[in-house]
Every structure is written in structure tokens, then in C-alpha cells.
Design a protein around this motif. Structure first.
Motif, mmCIF file in Angstrom:
data_model
loop_
_atom_site.group_PDB
_atom_site.id
_atom_site.type_symbol
_atom_site.label_atom_id
_atom_site.label_comp_id
_atom_site.label_asym_id
_atom_site.label_seq_id
_atom_site.Cartn_x
_atom_site.Cartn_y
_atom_site.Cartn_z
ATOM 1 N N TYR A 290 57.262 71.718 37.299
ATOM 2 C CA TYR A 290 56.324 71.964 38.452
ATOM 3 C C TYR A 290 55.117 72.791 37.961
ATOM 4 O O TYR A 290 54.864 73.034 36.770
ATOM 5 N N GLN A 291 54.025 72.853 38.881
ATOM 6 C CA GLN A 291 52.878 73.505 38.405
ATOM 7 C C GLN A 291 52.899 74.944 38.841
ATOM 8 O O GLN A 291 53.126 75.138 40.148
ATOM 9 N N ARG A 292 52.527 75.859 38.125
ATOM 10 C CA ARG A 292 52.403 77.320 38.367
ATOM 11 C C ARG A 292 51.385 77.485 39.297
ATOM 12 O O ARG A 292 50.255 76.958 39.306
ATOM 13 N N LYS A 293 51.387 78.579 40.397
ATOM 14 C CA LYS A 293 50.649 78.547 41.249
ATOM 15 C C LYS A 293 49.379 79.114 40.724
ATOM 16 O O LYS A 293 49.119 79.633 39.867
ATOM 17 N N ARG A 294 48.178 78.593 41.126
ATOM 18 C CA ARG A 294 46.865 78.876 41.006
ATOM 19 C C ARG A 294 46.275 78.626 39.728
ATOM 20 O O ARG A 294 45.588 79.346 38.955
ATOM 21 N N SER A 295 46.979 77.713 38.803
ATOM 22 C CA SER A 295 46.575 77.542 37.598
ATOM 23 C C SER A 295 46.921 75.938 37.335
ATOM 24 O O SER A 295 47.401 75.119 38.033
ATOM 25 N N ARG A 296 46.417 75.550 36.269
ATOM 26 C CA ARG A 296 46.718 74.010 35.744
ATOM 27 C C ARG A 296 47.732 74.191 34.724
ATOM 28 O O ARG A 296 48.109 73.010 33.875
ATOM 29 N N THR A 297 48.696 75.219 34.780
ATOM 30 C CA THR A 297 49.603 75.289 33.627
ATOM 31 C C THR A 297 51.119 74.727 34.389
ATOM 32 O O THR A 297 51.409 74.742 35.558
ATOM 33 N N LEU A 298 51.747 73.736 33.516
ATOM 34 C CA LEU A 298 52.990 73.308 33.877
ATOM 35 C C LEU A 298 53.988 73.881 33.333
ATOM 36 O O LEU A 298 54.046 74.505 32.117
ATOM 37 N N SER A 307 66.297 79.195 32.713
ATOM 38 C CA SER A 307 65.206 79.856 32.033
ATOM 39 C C SER A 307 64.223 78.894 31.888
ATOM 40 O O SER A 307 64.380 77.600 31.708
ATOM 41 N N LEU A 308 62.811 79.384 31.520
ATOM 42 C CA LEU A 308 61.756 78.747 31.198
ATOM 43 C C LEU A 308 61.877 78.231 29.843
ATOM 44 O O LEU A 308 62.137 78.916 28.844
ATOM 45 N N ALA A 309 61.810 76.817 29.816
ATOM 46 C CA ALA A 309 62.074 76.116 28.570
ATOM 47 C C ALA A 309 60.767 75.725 27.706
ATOM 48 O O ALA A 309 60.751 76.060 26.554
ATOM 49 N N SER A 310 59.708 75.601 28.395
ATOM 50 C CA SER A 310 58.241 75.210 27.790
ATOM 51 C C SER A 310 57.388 75.505 29.174
ATOM 52 O O SER A 310 57.427 75.069 30.184
ATOM 53 N N ARG A 311 56.038 75.567 28.465
ATOM 54 C CA ARG A 311 54.766 75.579 29.515
ATOM 55 C C ARG A 311 53.864 75.229 28.738
ATOM 56 O O ARG A 311 53.439 75.412 27.687
ATOM 57 N N ARG A 312 52.791 74.531 29.501
ATOM 58 C CA ARG A 312 51.683 74.169 28.963
ATOM 59 C C ARG A 312 50.369 73.610 29.913
ATOM 60 O O ARG A 312 50.797 73.304 30.782
ATOM 61 N N TRP A 343 55.480 61.953 34.234
ATOM 62 C CA TRP A 343 53.956 61.591 34.527
ATOM 63 C C TRP A 343 53.467 62.870 35.207
ATOM 64 O O TRP A 343 54.258 63.362 35.929
ATOM 65 N N ALA A 344 52.118 62.723 35.049
ATOM 66 C CA ALA A 344 51.266 63.815 35.607
ATOM 67 C C ALA A 344 50.183 62.938 36.643
ATOM 68 O O ALA A 344 49.530 62.095 35.764
ATOM 69 N N ILE A 345 50.060 63.299 37.751
ATOM 70 C CA ILE A 345 48.999 62.433 38.564
ATOM 71 C C ILE A 345 47.930 63.439 39.210
ATOM 72 O O ILE A 345 48.248 64.352 39.639
ATOM 73 N N TYR A 346 46.666 63.317 38.564
ATOM 74 C CA TYR A 346 45.621 64.350 38.997
ATOM 75 C C TYR A 346 44.274 63.837 38.778
ATOM 76 O O TYR A 346 44.275 62.742 38.734
ATOM 77 N N SER A 347 43.443 64.964 38.872
ATOM 78 C CA SER A 347 41.963 64.396 38.490
ATOM 79 C C SER A 347 41.277 65.642 37.758
ATOM 80 O O SER A 347 41.752 66.656 37.509
ATOM 81 N N THR A 348 40.100 65.085 37.243
ATOM 82 C CA THR A 348 39.234 65.923 36.554
ATOM 83 C C THR A 348 37.905 66.097 36.995
ATOM 84 O O THR A 348 37.309 65.103 37.917
ATOM 85 N N SER A 349 37.043 66.826 36.426
ATOM 86 C CA SER A 349 35.513 66.944 36.900
ATOM 87 C C SER A 349 35.074 65.822 36.240
ATOM 88 O O SER A 349 33.983 65.223 36.837
ATOM 89 N N GLU A 363 59.690 67.337 26.642
ATOM 90 C CA GLU A 363 60.384 68.519 25.960
ATOM 91 C C GLU A 363 59.014 69.622 26.018
ATOM 92 O O GLU A 363 59.157 70.794 26.458
ATOM 93 N N SER A 364 58.027 69.127 25.343
ATOM 94 C CA SER A 364 56.930 70.112 25.114
ATOM 95 C C SER A 364 55.649 69.916 26.148
ATOM 96 O O SER A 364 55.012 70.920 26.139
ATOM 97 N N LEU A 365 55.696 68.948 26.955
ATOM 98 C CA LEU A 365 54.901 68.767 28.184
ATOM 99 C C LEU A 365 53.324 68.396 27.601
ATOM 100 O O LEU A 365 52.492 68.201 28.301
ATOM 101 N N GLU A 366 53.343 68.022 26.326
ATOM 102 C CA GLU A 366 52.166 67.457 25.762
ATOM 103 C C GLU A 366 51.784 66.004 26.305
ATOM 104 O O GLU A 366 52.678 65.377 26.421
ATOM 105 N N VAL A 367 50.459 65.630 26.519
ATOM 106 C CA VAL A 367 50.050 64.619 26.807
ATOM 107 C C VAL A 367 50.234 63.693 25.672
ATOM 108 O O VAL A 367 49.619 63.943 24.676
ATOM 109 N N ARG A 368 50.593 62.404 26.236
ATOM 110 C CA ARG A 368 50.948 61.485 25.039
ATOM 111 C C ARG A 368 49.616 60.371 25.106
ATOM 112 O O ARG A 368 49.083 60.044 24.345
ATOM 113 N N LYS A 369 49.387 59.901 26.412
ATOM 114 C CA LYS A 369 48.256 59.080 26.858
ATOM 115 C C LYS A 369 47.945 59.242 28.207
ATOM 116 O O LYS A 369 48.505 59.531 29.288
#
Length: 463
Positions: A290-298, A307-312, A343-349, A363-369
Motif C-alpha cells: 500500500y501507499q503511505r499517507k501523504r507520500s509517494r512511499t510504498l 511487521s513492515l518488511a520493506s519500504r521505498r 505493478w504500480a499505476i500512477y503518473s508523474t510531472s 520483495e524490495s519494491l524496486e522498479v524493474r521497468k
């Protein structure tokens, strides 16, 4: 009647006129006035042609008789006005009221007769349609089944409709009992053991209601089942639910199965380490994403260890209302899981509001592509992933909406589609795909519903 009685009264008054007074008849008058009790009295007056005044003691006997008769006439007129039985006379007004009531009853009767004729016509039409449907059903029952032989030629089943094999009785039931289950691997064509059953979305079924939230905090929310659960503690039948209305959303409700969800009593309530933002959470391989409130943190929250396993941070992702879906609700980042992964569905500036799709490491929440589409995120109501393809829903309030856009991450191409999609309760705030069940999970205005989906076979080898 009152007019006739007045005419009779005037005739009587004319009869009461004394001889020798015919010259004074031109000056006769009839006066009507109320007495002290409110009753109406009529007074008839005739001027004397001979006497200028009436002496108090010299009134003639004839005048006494006239006065007596006038008094009797006044009493008679009073009785005529008030009614013989003491009740008021309605006169012309009463007759008009009766006539109006009669007219109204006549109109209502005419309207009822018209309604009766219309209903009779509808009944006859329904009877006619029922007869046609019965004939069609009988025709279908008598029609032989079509079969296709090994050469592809269509054959007709010549067995009669009474054959037990067609009705599911007798020897056919015994034959069914002897059928053994085959492993799924036996059903996969040779040389294609990696086939996952993926394909393009063909249809979305009608919504099926499982539960309605009780309080106002349940207007929006997330509810999911893990398509690939890890460990014995929770299974693919376990239902997870988060009510996302509130300032600090942290409660994760766990239900043993759908039946327990419908009863409304969770078997467990977990408290998340960070508050949840909106309805974009996903359940995948024993973890809640899930997304942390008021942030782009996953956040990846492990369900077994609680427990919290990872965040990014999701690089450059808009958050808290910068690039939401059209319904709002801070739906800037929407996480999804399908046959191809997380997957993450979002947008950017940089994308200027267009939808960006990123495949994440579970596992790590790192973006692959990542892939950038050509459809703006705030013009669609929601989105989900199926077999590595993005699908968007056109409206969150229209009862009969559509899945209106598809983007294939394998080819990098997007196109318009038109798959019917129903928002039965007119405010759909969450849509997620469960590839193990081939269902869409949705939260539609307090209602937790699922949709069956049908996929066509993939046109390319995506394994």
C-alpha cells in the motif's frame, strides 16, 4: 323550489290587499331584513291613499286582519328559507354541488374503464408472449443436439429427448460417477507447458454483492483475497478489508472466508505500522502492499510476521491529489497484482498526467521497468492489470459504463476498447483483479462486489 315559493308568496300578498287601495299598489314594497336572532324576515308595505298618518286608537278591523295575515306570511317565508325540517336550504348552490360531484364520479368511472382496457391489453400481450416462449422452448427440446466429429464435420444427435444421457438420469449418471479428475498438467498442450491461460479481456460479468459496509467509514475501501498466499496461517479463502475513510487509517480486518465476511465478524484485526492512503492497496504472496499517507512511499507489510518488511519511494510519482483518478480520493498511486507480477499505476510531472505503469520487485519494491501510456489518469475512473495489460474503466458513476482502454506492456501499444462494465451502486472507488479466481474485486458505494471476467487466448507468446 325557493323561486316557486316566493312567487306563491307574492301572489298571496296581492290577495291580501284591501279594497279601495288599488291606487296605492304602485307604492307597495317588499322588504327583507334579519331580526336580532339572525333570522331573515320579509315585510310587505303598502301606503294608504287616504290617511297621512295612523291614529293610535282608530285602526280599522280590516287592517288588523291584514297585519295578522302578514305575520303568518312572514312565518311561512321563514320556514321556506330554513327548510321544512329546520335544516338549511341548499338552493341553487346545492344543486350545482351535486351536479359537480356527479360529473367528477362520471370522469373517474371513465378513467377506470380506460385503465381496465389498457391492463386487459397488457395481459393479452403477456399471454401471447408466454405462448410464443413456450412454443420456442418446446421446439428447442425437440431439436437434436449438434456434435462435431474428429474431422470437424457437424453431426446431429439423433437420440430422442427422452434419452437418459440427455436428461442426466440412469446409466448416464453411472458413467459420470466413473469419470476421474485429471491433473491440470494433462490438459496443457504438449510443447506449451508454460501456458498461463492469459489473454485479452473479452467480457466482464454482472456484479455480485458479498457485503455492504455498515458505517460511513465504509463508503470507500479496499477488499481483497491473496491469489498466491504464503504459509498455512492464511489461505486464498481469507478475505482482507480496509475501510479507507478516516484521518488515520491503519486497521486491516481479516475474515476466514466470504461467509464470515458476509456475517461481519472478523477473525482478526491487524494494526498497520503506517497509515494508508486511499484505495490503491494490493494483496500478493503473503504481503499487503500500500501507499503511505501523504507520500509517494510504498509499504510492504508481511502478514505472517505482522511487521513492515520493506519500504521505498516510487520515483517522481505524484501523490495526495496531484494525479488521481476522476473520482478523486487521493488515488494517485494504484498498486495491482496479476499473472505477471506486482505493478504500480500512477503518473508523474514529466508524463503530464498520463498513466505510467511500473513493474515492481515484490520483495524490495524496486522498479524493474516502466511504460508511459497516452491516456490521462484523471480522465478514467479506475484501472487494473490482467496478464500484463492495463485496462481502464471509463466512469465510476454511470450504471452502464465500459472498460475503454487497453495497454499491452509486451508490445508497448495502447488502443481503445469497449467492454461493458456495470456500476450497480453508482460510486465505484476501487477495482482490482484476482488472477487465481479470474474475478474483479470492487468497492461500489459501501458495497463489496465481484465480477467474473472472461479472457480470450493470447495472440502472441508471452511466456
Amino acid at each position: 323550489m325557493l323561486r316557486m315559493w316566493l312567487q306563491v308568496s307574492l301572489l298571496c300578498l296581492s290577495c291580501l290587499t284591501l279594497p279601495g287601495q288599488s291606487q296605492g299598489q304602485d307604492r307597495a314594497s317588499l322588504r327583507r331584513s334579519n331580526d336580532h336572532s339572525g333570522l331573515c324576515h320579509y315585510t310587505f308595505t303598502v301606503a294608504s291613499p287616504e290617511e297621512s298618518s295612523c291614529p293610535g286608537t282608530s285602526m280599522k278591523p280590516e287592517m288588523d286582519g291584514v297585519s295578522s295575515r302578514l305575520t303568518m306570511l312572514e312565518a311561512l317565508v321563514s320556514r321556506l328559507i330554513t327548510g321544512v325540517d329546520g335544516g338549511p336550504r341548499t338552493g341553487t348552490n346545492g344543486e350545482d354541488g351535486v351536479q359537480e360531484a356527479y360529473s367528477q364520479v362520471t370522469r373517474e368511472r371513465k378513467q377506470l374503464e380506460q385503465d381496465k382496457e389498457r391492463l386487459n391489453g397488457q395481459v393479452q400481450e403477456l399471454q401471447r408472449r408466454l405462448a410464443e416462449l413456450s412454443q420456442e422452448a418446446e421446439s428447442l427440446r425437440q431439436r437434436p443436439c449438434q456434435q462435431t466429429d474428429s474431422s470437424g464435420v457437424t453431426q446431429r444427435d439423433s437420440r430422442p429427448a427422452s434419452d437418459p444421457a440427455l436428461n442426466g438420469n440412469g446409466a448416464y449418471q453411472e458413467m459420470k460417477a466413473e469419470v476421474k479428475e485429471l491433473p491440470a498438467s494433462h490438459l496443457i498442450p504438449e510443447g506449451n507447458h508454460n501456458f498461463t491461460g492469459c489473454g485479452e479481456l473479452q467480457s466482464v460479468g454482472d456484479p455480485v454483492l458479498h457485503r455492504k459496509a455498515d458505517g460511513i467509514t465504509g463508503k470507500y475501501g479496499v477488499w481483497l483475497q491473496d491469489p498466491e498466499p504464503q504459509g498455512p496461517q492464511y489461505t486464498n479463502k481469507t478475505v482482507w478489508r480496509i475501510d479507507t475513510v478516516g484521518k488515520d487509517v491503519r486497521q486491516l480486518f481479516a475474515y476466514e472466508d466470504m461467509d464470515q465476511l458476509s456475517q461481519g465478524f472478523p477473525m482478526k484485526v491487524l494494526v498497520l505500522p503506517e497509515p494508508v492512503e486511499s484505495t490503491g492497496a494490493a494483496m500478493y504472496r503473503g504481503s499487503l502492499y500500500y501507499q503511505r499517507k501523504r507520500s509517494r512511499t510504498l509499504i510492504r507489510y508481511d502478514l505472517t510476521s505482522e511487521s513492515l518488511a520493506s519500504r521505498r519511494d516510487l520515483p517522481h510519482a505524484g501523490f495526495h491529489g496531484q494525479h488521481p483518478y476522476s473520482w478523486g480520493g487521493y488515488t494517485d498511486i494504484d498498486l495491482a497484482a496479476d499473472e505477471r507480477g506486482l505493478w504500480a499505476i500512477y503518473s508523474t510531472s514529466k508524463a503530464k498526467g498520463a498513466i505510467v505503469i511500473s513493474q515492481l520487485d515484490p520483495e524490495s519494491l524496486e522498479v524493474r521497468k516502466s511504460w508511459e501510456t497516452n491516456i490521462r489518469k484523471n480522465t478514467v475512473a479506475n484501472a487494473f492489470m490482467v496478464c500484463g495489460r492495463l485496462y481502464t474503466v471509463a466512469s465510476y458513476t454511470a450504471a452502464n459504463s465500459t472498460v475503454n482502454y487497453s495497454f499491452d506492456t509486451a508490445t508497448g501499444a495502447g488502443r481503445a476498447v469497449a467492454v461493458p462494465f456495470k456500476n450497480k451502486y453508482r460510486y465505484n472507488s476501487m477495482v482490482d483483479y484476482n488472477h487465481a479466481q479470474r474475478k474483479l474485486f470492487a468497492w461500489d458505494n459501501f458495497h463489496m462486489v465481484t465480477y467474473d471476467v472472461r479472457l480470450g487466448r493470447a495472440s502472441d507468446d508471452r511466456s
